[in-house]
Design an enzyme around this catalytic site. Structure first.
Site, PDB file in Angstrom:
ATOM      1  N   ILE A 164      -1.497   6.754   3.697  1.00 54.93           N
ATOM      2  CA  ILE A 164      -0.387   5.937   4.819  1.00 54.93           C
ATOM      3  C   ILE A 164       0.806   5.138   4.552  1.00 54.93           C
ATOM      4  O   ILE A 164       2.145   6.244   5.060  1.00 54.93           O
ATOM      5  CB  ILE A 164      -1.552   5.272   5.476  1.00 54.93           C
ATOM      6  CG1 ILE A 164      -2.378   5.520   6.877  1.00 54.93           C
ATOM      7  CG2 ILE A 164      -0.391   4.753   7.006  1.00 54.93           C
ATOM      8  CD1 ILE A 164      -3.095   4.978   7.482  1.00 54.93           C
ATOM      9  N   GLY A 177       0.891  -1.106   0.079  1.00 55.59           N
ATOM     10  CA  GLY A 177      -0.137   0.201  -0.217  1.00 55.59           C
ATOM     11  C   GLY A 177       1.248   0.770   0.017  1.00 55.59           C
ATOM     12  O   GLY A 177       0.254   2.251   0.531  1.00 55.59           O
ATOM     13  N   ALA A 178       1.735   0.737  -0.719  1.00 57.58           N
ATOM     14  CA  ALA A 178       3.121   2.047  -0.567  1.00 57.58           C
ATOM     15  C   ALA A 178       2.624   3.652  -2.106  1.00 57.58           C
ATOM     16  O   ALA A 178       3.641   4.303  -1.468  1.00 57.58           O
ATOM     17  CB  ALA A 178       4.288   1.672  -0.582  1.00 57.58           C
ATOM     18  N   TYR A 227     -15.665  -4.163   5.712  1.00 50.94           N
ATOM     19  CA  TYR A 227     -14.747  -4.357   6.614  1.00 50.94           C
ATOM     20  C   TYR A 227     -14.012  -4.154   8.053  1.00 50.94           C
ATOM     21  O   TYR A 227     -13.480  -4.355   8.060  1.00 50.94           O
ATOM     22  CB  TYR A 227     -14.628  -2.630   5.982  1.00 50.94           C
ATOM     23  CG  TYR A 227     -13.312  -1.643   6.477  1.00 50.94           C
ATOM     24  CD1 TYR A 227     -12.224  -1.588   5.294  1.00 50.94           C
ATOM     25  CD2 TYR A 227     -13.124  -0.926   8.058  1.00 50.94           C
ATOM     26  CE1 TYR A 227     -11.183  -1.133   5.904  1.00 50.94           C
ATOM     27  CE2 TYR A 227     -11.881  -0.206   7.607  1.00 50.94           C
ATOM     28  CZ  TYR A 227     -10.851   0.010   6.921  1.00 50.94           C
ATOM     29  OH  TYR A 227      -9.915   0.351   6.661  1.00 50.94           O
ATOM     30  N   SER A 284      -0.170   5.235  -2.375  1.00 50.34           N
ATOM     31  CA  SER A 284      -0.760   6.222  -1.448  1.00 50.34           C
ATOM     32  C   SER A 284      -1.502   6.785  -0.019  1.00 50.34           C
ATOM     33  O   SER A 284      -0.340   5.232   0.922  1.00 50.34           O
ATOM     34  CB  SER A 284      -2.145   5.588  -2.586  1.00 50.34           C
ATOM     35  OG  SER A 284      -3.402   6.872  -1.237  1.00 50.34           O
TER      36      SER A 284
END
Ligand SMILES: NC(=O)c1ccc[n+]([C@@H]2O[C@H](COP(=O)([O-])OP(=O)(O)OC[C@H]3O[C@@H](n4cnc5c(N)ncnc54)[C@H](OP(=O)(O)O)[C@@H]3O)[C@@H](O)[C@H]2O)c1
Length: 269
Positions: free
Chosen positions: A25, A20-21, A161, A23
Site C-alpha cells: 500500500i 511503510g513506503a 493483530y 512495499s
C-alpha cells in the site's frame, strides 16, 4: 465538529511523511501522492525497496527524501523524528507501516503479542507525538492512521493483530477530538483485504483461499477519495463499514457467525 468543518486533503504542495513506503500500500500510495503534487518523506527498513519507491516518485517530481528506519527501535524512531523536523516538518503524517499476525491464541506467545503491539500501535503513536507539537505550532496538519477492518471486526485467528489495530483506532478517535481546535485533522483508514506482500510475511498462517483481495490500485483510489472528503473513518471497500456497524449492534451474533464460518472452513460444519 460538523460537515462544514471538514478540511479536504489536497496533496498539491503538501509535504507528507509516509511510513511503510517500501512495499504494498505504501509504495503505491507514495507514487500516487507524488503524481498529485506532494513532496514525500519515505520511511521503511528495506533500503533497496525504499530506493525503488523514491525513484518512482522522482519520475513525477523532485524534492522527495527517503529515511531508512526500523520503527520498532525507539532510538532510531526518535532520530527519524528529529531528522524530519530538521527537514522542516511535515503537513501530513501517514502512519502506514505495520506487520501482520495471523495466528490463533493456541499458537501465540507473549513476546509476539508485544512485538505486534509495538510495531502497529506504540510506534505510530510515538512518531505522532514527536511530530504533533510542530503541527500545533503552525496551527495546521493532518495525521492519517492506517488501521484495518480487523480492528472493528475481530478477525478470527488474528487476536494480536486485531487488538493492535483497535488500539490504534481508539487512540486516533480520541486524538481527533484533542487536536480539533488546533487545526489538525485525523483520518483513520480501514483497509479490507488488499493484494500486497503482507500475506507473504513469514510466521503467519495462510489466508483462506475463499477470501477475495482487492488490487492495491483500487485500494489507493478509495483511500484518496476518503481523504479528499476528509472522512474520519475511511473503509475500503466501503461495504465493510456496514459490516462493522452490524457487528457493533450484535457482538454475540457476530462471534457465533464467525465460529460457524471457521467450522465451515475446517470442513466441520
Ligand atoms: N494488505 C492488507 O490486506 C491490509 C489489510 C488491513 C490493513 N493493512 C495495513 O496496511 C498497512 C500496509 O500494509 P501492506 O499490505 O502494504 O503490507 P506490506 O506490503 O507488508 O508493507 C508493510 C510496510 O510496513 C513496513 N514495516 C513493517 N515493519 C516495520 C518496521 N519495524 N519499521 C519500519 N517499517 C516497517 C515495511 O517495511 P520493510 O518492508 O522495509 O520492512 C513495509 O513497507 C499495514 O499497517 C497493514 O497492517 C493491510
Amino acid at each position: 465538529m460538523s460537515e462544514s468543518d471538514s478540511t479536504p486533503f489536497d496533496p498539491r504542495g503538501a509535504r507528507v511523511l509516509l511510513t511503510g513506503a517500501s512495499s504494498g500500500i505504501g509504495a503505491a500510495l507514495a507514487e500516487r501522492l507524488a503524481a498529485e503534487g506532494a513532496t514525500l518523506g519515505l520511511v521503511g527498513r528495506d533500503a533497496g525497496r525504499l530506493a525503488a519507491t523514491l525513484a518512482a516518485c522522482e519520475a513525477h517530481s523532485t524534492g522527495h527524501r527517503s529515511f531508512v528506519c526500523d520503527l520498532a527501535d525507539w532510538d532510531a524512531l526518535d532520530a527519524l523524528a528529529a531528522d524530519v523536523l530538521a527537514w522542516g516538518g511535515v503537513d501530513c503524517l501517514i502512519n502506514n507501516a505495520g506487520i501482520p499476525k495471523h495466528k490463533d491464541v493456541f499458537h501465540l506467545d507473549a513476546e509476539t503479542v508485544d512485538l505486534v503491539m509495538r510495531v502497529n500501535y506504540s510506534s505510530p503513536v510515538r512518531l505522532t507525538l514527536a511530530l504533533l507539537p510542530h503541527m500545533a505550532e503552525r496551527g495546521s496538519g493532518r495525521i492519517v492512521m492506517v488501521s484495518s477492518v480487523a480492528a472493528t471486526l475481530s478477525s478470527p485467528g488474528e487476536g494480536a493483530y486485531d487488538a493492535s489495530k483497535a488500539a490504534l483506532s481508539v487512540f486516533s478517535e480520541a486524538m481527533a477530538i484533542d487536536v480539533w481546535d488546533h487545526g489538525i485533522r485525523v483520518n483513520i483508514v480501514y483497509p479490507g483485504v488488499v493484494d500486497t506482500p503482507l500475506f507473504l510475511v513469514p510466521d503467519n498462517d495462510p489466508l483462506s483461499p475463499d477470501i477475495e483481495k482487492i488490487p492495491v490500485a483500487e485500494f489507493v483510489d478509495g483511500m484518496m477519495a476518503g481523504l479528499a472528503e476528509d472522512r474520519l473513518e475511511i473503509y475500503v471497500p466501503a461495504f465493510f463499514h456496514d459490516i462493522a456497524k452490524g457487528k457493533a449492534q450484535n457482538v454475540g451474533g457476530f462471534i457465533a457467525g464467525s465460529v460457524g464460518w471457521i467450522r465451515q472452513q475446517q470442513g466441520r460444519a
